[in-house]
Design a protein around this motif. Sequence first.
Motif, PDB file in Angstrom:
ATOM      1  N   TYR A 471       0.827  -1.201   0.000  1.00 60.85           N
ATOM      2  CA  TYR A 471       0.000   0.000   0.000  1.00 60.85           C
ATOM      3  C   TYR A 471       0.868   1.260   0.000  1.00 60.85           C
ATOM      4  O   TYR A 471       0.650   2.197  -0.776  1.00 60.85           O
ATOM      5  N   LYS A 472       1.888   1.280   0.860  1.00 61.67           N
ATOM      6  CA  LYS A 472       2.770   2.449   0.934  1.00 61.67           C
ATOM      7  C   LYS A 472       3.568   2.615  -0.354  1.00 61.67           C
ATOM      8  O   LYS A 472       3.823   3.737  -0.806  1.00 61.67           O
ATOM      9  N   LYS A 473       3.964   1.495  -0.953  1.00 61.89           N
ATOM     10  CA  LYS A 473       4.709   1.551  -2.215  1.00 61.89           C
ATOM     11  C   LYS A 473       3.843   2.152  -3.321  1.00 61.89           C
ATOM     12  O   LYS A 473       4.287   3.020  -4.087  1.00 61.89           O
ATOM     13  N   TYR A 474       2.589   1.689  -3.405  1.00 65.34           N
ATOM     14  CA  TYR A 474       1.669   2.243  -4.402  1.00 65.34           C
ATOM     15  C   TYR A 474       1.441   3.737  -4.159  1.00 65.34           C
ATOM     16  O   TYR A 474       1.464   4.562  -5.082  1.00 65.34           O
ATOM     17  N   THR A 475       1.200   4.096  -2.899  1.00 58.79           N
ATOM     18  CA  THR A 475       0.912   5.485  -2.561  1.00 58.79           C
ATOM     19  C   THR A 475       2.083   6.384  -2.919  1.00 58.79           C
ATOM     20  O   THR A 475       1.913   7.480  -3.474  1.00 58.79           O
ATOM     21  N   GLU A 476       3.284   5.918  -2.623  1.00 58.61           N
ATOM     22  CA  GLU A 476       4.482   6.701  -2.935  1.00 58.61           C
ATOM     23  C   GLU A 476       4.613   6.912  -4.439  1.00 58.61           C
ATOM     24  O   GLU A 476       4.919   8.019  -4.890  1.00 58.61           O
ATOM     25  N   GLN A 477       4.353   5.872  -5.225  1.00 53.95           N
ATOM     26  CA  GLN A 477       4.450   6.033  -6.674  1.00 53.95           C
ATOM     27  C   GLN A 477       3.422   7.039  -7.177  1.00 53.95           C
ATOM     28  O   GLN A 477       3.725   7.887  -8.019  1.00 53.95           O
ATOM     29  N   ILE A 478       2.197   6.954  -6.659  1.00 51.36           N
ATOM     30  CA  ILE A 478       1.138   7.852  -7.134  1.00 51.36           C
ATOM     31  C   ILE A 478       1.479   9.303  -6.820  1.00 51.36           C
ATOM     32  O   ILE A 478       1.367  10.190  -7.678  1.00 51.36           O
ATOM     33  N   ILE A 479       1.927   9.580  -5.587  1.00 57.09           N
ATOM     34  CA  ILE A 479       2.205  10.970  -5.232  1.00 57.09           C
ATOM     35  C   ILE A 479       3.419  11.497  -5.996  1.00 57.09           C
ATOM     36  O   ILE A 479       3.429  12.644  -6.454  1.00 57.09           O
ATOM     37  N   ILE A 480       4.454  10.659  -6.182  1.00 55.10           N
ATOM     38  CA  ILE A 480       5.640  11.110  -6.928  1.00 55.10           C
ATOM     39  C   ILE A 480       5.290  11.359  -8.394  1.00 55.10           C
ATOM     40  O   ILE A 480       5.709  12.362  -8.989  1.00 55.10           O
ATOM     41  N   ASP A 481       4.492  10.469  -8.993  1.00 54.66           N
ATOM     42  CA  ASP A 481       4.057  10.684 -10.377  1.00 54.66           C
ATOM     43  C   ASP A 481       3.222  11.951 -10.494  1.00 54.66           C
ATOM     44  O   ASP A 481       3.368  12.732 -11.438  1.00 54.66           O
ATOM     45  N   ASP A 482       2.332  12.162  -9.520  1.00 56.49           N
ATOM     46  CA  ASP A 482       1.476  13.346  -9.545  1.00 56.49           C
ATOM     47  C   ASP A 482       2.314  14.621  -9.442  1.00 56.49           C
ATOM     48  O   ASP A 482       2.078  15.608 -10.150  1.00 56.49           O
ATOM     49  N   LEU A 483       3.318  14.604  -8.584  1.00 49.95           N
ATOM     50  CA  LEU A 483       4.168  15.782  -8.405  1.00 49.95           C
ATOM     51  C   LEU A 483       5.025  16.078  -9.629  1.00 49.95           C
ATOM     52  O   LEU A 483       5.589  17.168  -9.755  1.00 49.95           O
ATOM     53  N   SER A 484       5.128  15.114 -10.540  1.00 52.03           N
ATOM     54  CA  SER A 484       5.947  15.320 -11.745  1.00 52.03           C
ATOM     55  C   SER A 484       5.220  16.100 -12.824  1.00 52.03           C
ATOM     56  O   SER A 484       5.828  16.562 -13.781  1.00 52.03           O
ATOM     57  N   ARG A 485       3.902  16.259 -12.717  1.00 56.27           N
ATOM     58  CA  ARG A 485       3.104  16.930 -13.743  1.00 56.27           C
ATOM     59  C   ARG A 485       3.064  18.426 -13.461  1.00 56.27           C
ATOM     60  O   ARG A 485       2.447  18.857 -12.497  1.00 56.27           O
ATOM     61  N   LYS A 486       3.748  19.207 -14.292  1.00 62.28           N
ATOM     62  CA  LYS A 486       3.868  20.643 -14.056  1.00 62.28           C
ATOM     63  C   LYS A 486       2.779  21.417 -14.803  1.00 62.28           C
ATOM     64  O   LYS A 486       2.202  20.945 -15.769  1.00 62.28           O
ATOM     65  N   ASP A 487       2.536  22.654 -14.348  1.00 64.82           N
ATOM     66  CA  ASP A 487       1.553  23.524 -14.977  1.00 64.82           C
ATOM     67  C   ASP A 487       2.257  24.609 -15.793  1.00 64.82           C
ATOM     68  O   ASP A 487       3.473  24.579 -15.947  1.00 64.82           O
ATOM     69  N   HIS A 488       1.477  25.598 -16.265  1.00 63.95           N
ATOM     70  CA  HIS A 488       2.043  26.611 -17.168  1.00 63.95           C
ATOM     71  C   HIS A 488       2.337  27.950 -16.483  1.00 63.95           C
ATOM     72  O   HIS A 488       3.159  28.713 -16.949  1.00 63.95           O
ATOM     73  N   TYR A 489       1.646  28.265 -15.398  1.00 64.27           N
ATOM     74  CA  TYR A 489       1.978  29.400 -14.544  1.00 64.27           C
ATOM     75  C   TYR A 489       1.988  30.742 -15.277  1.00 64.27           C
ATOM     76  O   TYR A 489       2.888  31.571 -15.075  1.00 64.27           O
ATOM     77  N   LEU A 490       1.004  30.984 -16.112  1.00 61.66           N
ATOM     78  CA  LEU A 490       0.981  32.235 -16.875  1.00 61.66           C
ATOM     79  C   LEU A 490       0.962  33.453 -15.967  1.00 61.66           C
ATOM     80  O   LEU A 490       1.703  34.415 -16.188  1.00 61.66           O
ATOM     81  N   ASP A 491       0.110  33.435 -14.923  1.00 56.34           N
ATOM     82  CA  ASP A 491       0.005  34.631 -14.091  1.00 56.34           C
ATOM     83  C   ASP A 491       1.282  34.884 -13.298  1.00 56.34           C
ATOM     84  O   ASP A 491       1.618  36.026 -12.991  1.00 56.34           O
ATOM     85  N   ILE A 492       2.056  33.813 -12.991  1.00 56.58           N
ATOM     86  CA  ILE A 492       3.347  34.021 -12.324  1.00 56.58           C
ATOM     87  C   ILE A 492       4.339  34.644 -13.311  1.00 56.58           C
ATOM     88  O   ILE A 492       5.078  35.570 -12.965  1.00 56.58           O
ATOM     89  N   LYS A 493       4.347  34.142 -14.542  1.00 59.66           N
ATOM     90  CA  LYS A 493       5.243  34.711 -15.553  1.00 59.66           C
ATOM     91  C   LYS A 493       4.907  36.186 -15.789  1.00 59.66           C
ATOM     92  O   LYS A 493       5.803  37.019 -15.943  1.00 59.66           O
ATOM     93  N   ASN A 494       3.604  36.475 -15.825  1.00 60.43           N
ATOM     94  CA  ASN A 494       3.190  37.871 -16.013  1.00 60.43           C
ATOM     95  C   ASN A 494       3.519  38.734 -14.793  1.00 60.43           C
ATOM     96  O   ASN A 494       3.515  39.963 -14.866  1.00 60.43           O
ATOM     97  N   ASN A 495       3.779  38.079 -13.660  1.00 65.95           N
ATOM     98  CA  ASN A 495       4.147  38.769 -12.422  1.00 65.95           C
ATOM     99  C   ASN A 495       5.667  38.798 -12.248  1.00 65.95           C
ATOM    100  O   ASN A 495       6.168  38.935 -11.133  1.00 65.95           O
TER     101      ASN A 495
END
Length: 704
Positions: A471-495
């Motif tokens: 269970y912990k192994k699965y959970t760790e993989q899911i959270i690490i995979d999820d954290l790998s997906r980045k966004d575009h951050y337009l409003d930060i770039k504009n800031n």
Amino acid sequence: MKKEKCLNIGLDAYKNSNYKKAIKYFTKLIEEFYNSIDVLKLSEIYNNRGLAKYSIAYNNKFTDEEKNYNRIKKLYKEAIEDFDKAIELYKKFIDSSNCNENYKYDLAVIYNSKGRANYDIYNYKEAIEDFNNAIDLFYNGKYIENPNEYTNLYITDLAMAYNIRGFSKYDILKNKEITKEYNGEITKLYNETINDLNKAIELYNVYCPDNQYLPITYTKTGQIKLDLEIYEEAIIDFDKAIELYNSKYIENPNEYTNLYITDLAMAYNSRGLCKYYLKIYEEAINDFDIAINFVDNLTIAYNNRGLSKYHLERYEEAINDFNIVINLYENSNKNLKYYINLDNELYESYNNRGLIKYELGDYRGAIDDLMKVIEFNPNSSITYNNLGIIFRAKKDYASSNLYFDKSIEIDKNIFAYVNRGINYRILKEHNEAKKYYDIVLNNKEYINFSYKLFYCIYRLYSENGINETEYKKYTEQIIIDDLSRKDHYLDIKNNNYRLYNYTKINKNTIRTILNEELWLSHVNNFNDPIDPAIKILNEKNNNIFQYLIDLIAIGCISLTNDNFLMWSHYADKHEGICIEYDLYDFINNPISNVILKKVDYVEKIINDRNAILTDKYNNQYRLTDILSVKSKEWEYEKEYRIIKYCINMNNTIKLPIKKIYFGAKTSKEDKELLIKMFGFKGIRFFQISFDDIIINKLNSTLYI
């Protein structure tokens, strides 16, 4: 008839849009006088005949009858053959003459015409090659050296080459069969497409801002960004397109064709879709309303409006929108199956209406709607998956499994694998359930619904289908995979990549500034009992998230440094400071096990549903979503969160500090201490003060 008279009749007919007559006389010239006409003139005749054929085809291309469509396509092909002959003869003339740069321009224009014809009959790769040649010829002239010497017509033709080359690349990206040939170069093709359209926009705006192609070019650029999920940037492009469309339409509404009005409506629809994906449902509905007001049979806008109302749980209104789509198609004179191949709105509306019936407990009605989808589109993997969900709700697991298996057979539908695993868990066949979840974990697409997969695996663990280590192994993989997906951050770039942290002045703050770090708090240490949302979900679900809560740390930062309430809540009632962080390197050189997420201000924490809509988010949530949602009443904070999976228990993130803002009530002693300690680091200090006139307004000045 003499060839000069024959040529003049043909040219006059073409100028007067009598294209059939023009073709007749240009053909007569070619057949009777071919050997007595010089090469350059003969090239012009072929080009003019090609333009006449193209004009007839273009003016009649929006035909619904298959017979007429084939005739029009044949005419396009004949036009392309004429352009090819014109190009062949023109090259022969150039090779045998000492001609000036204007001749290269004329040849480029013929390539432009050929490219447009190829584009219109979906020969996208051929069109791209034609526009490549045109652009090379334009730039092989002296445009780069002396752009101001060239006419607006020249620049317009160059802009058009970039424009429709961009359109061609965009349409390749929309065609899954063609994109298979590009293997791993899809991102490159997206960038090339945006670059072409931006170049066209630049040229149009500088040299011919009234060009008819400028609004649609903005629309296409926005559409690409919508596809890339850069929604804020896409909205900016759609705003510009709508502004241009409306300015022309309002001035002379009677001059514009139905096609122009449809383009305007589609710009509103696409902007609404961006807002829909940003979960701004009411604003999205407003855009869909406007689109429908312009084109009352715009089925895609009804479907999108129905989806927006669905998410607002306005189910009856949503069903009404889906009914409108279905009725529009069923009452049309078109062959329904033929029309389905052109547009997906009909079966999407059946699918989405069926899912609302399912959620309202009308399983029979839901099944009838989904079976209608299968009738029209027997390879709809999503629909088979949804049928499996409905039959599971009826506890008919045998039928449910058959539908999930069919969905997997069609396209290895990742949702169907998850649902097959759920069925095995329900039936206590835990090893089989685990096999299906393993398949899903090997497909990174699951990140978009990692919340559901985590929950499924927890259920398997709670029923002793897997042990705690697994269970912990699965959970760790899911959270690490999820954290790998980045966004575009337009409003930060504009800031300018700046974000702000309001804080008290204490020894932890001193250490943070000294090391140029942002302190991340463990979830358990948040003062708010329901923030982040994972805490309340954990309490209501037998502590299923406790393992995550123990290992996740969060840093809270804001887009603004002058919010009165945030100074009160987080900066010791204006006696603390606000630290300005530079996130340029953090965003452009991401590190593992960390993600920056924009806080989503919502009415409900999570409303996880089983059934799959036809929109790209499919009712699913990521696991990190429950770490970055807050009530709408906190929307003024404009918060981002740095979320870190603290395997080594290090609760900080290195971030350069650019400025420190003293609160309006920060003591003189604290200010002098901070300046004395950190002035050598190049940090600039500013003073926040209360405005003399406007209540709750804050001003900042350089601290001296």
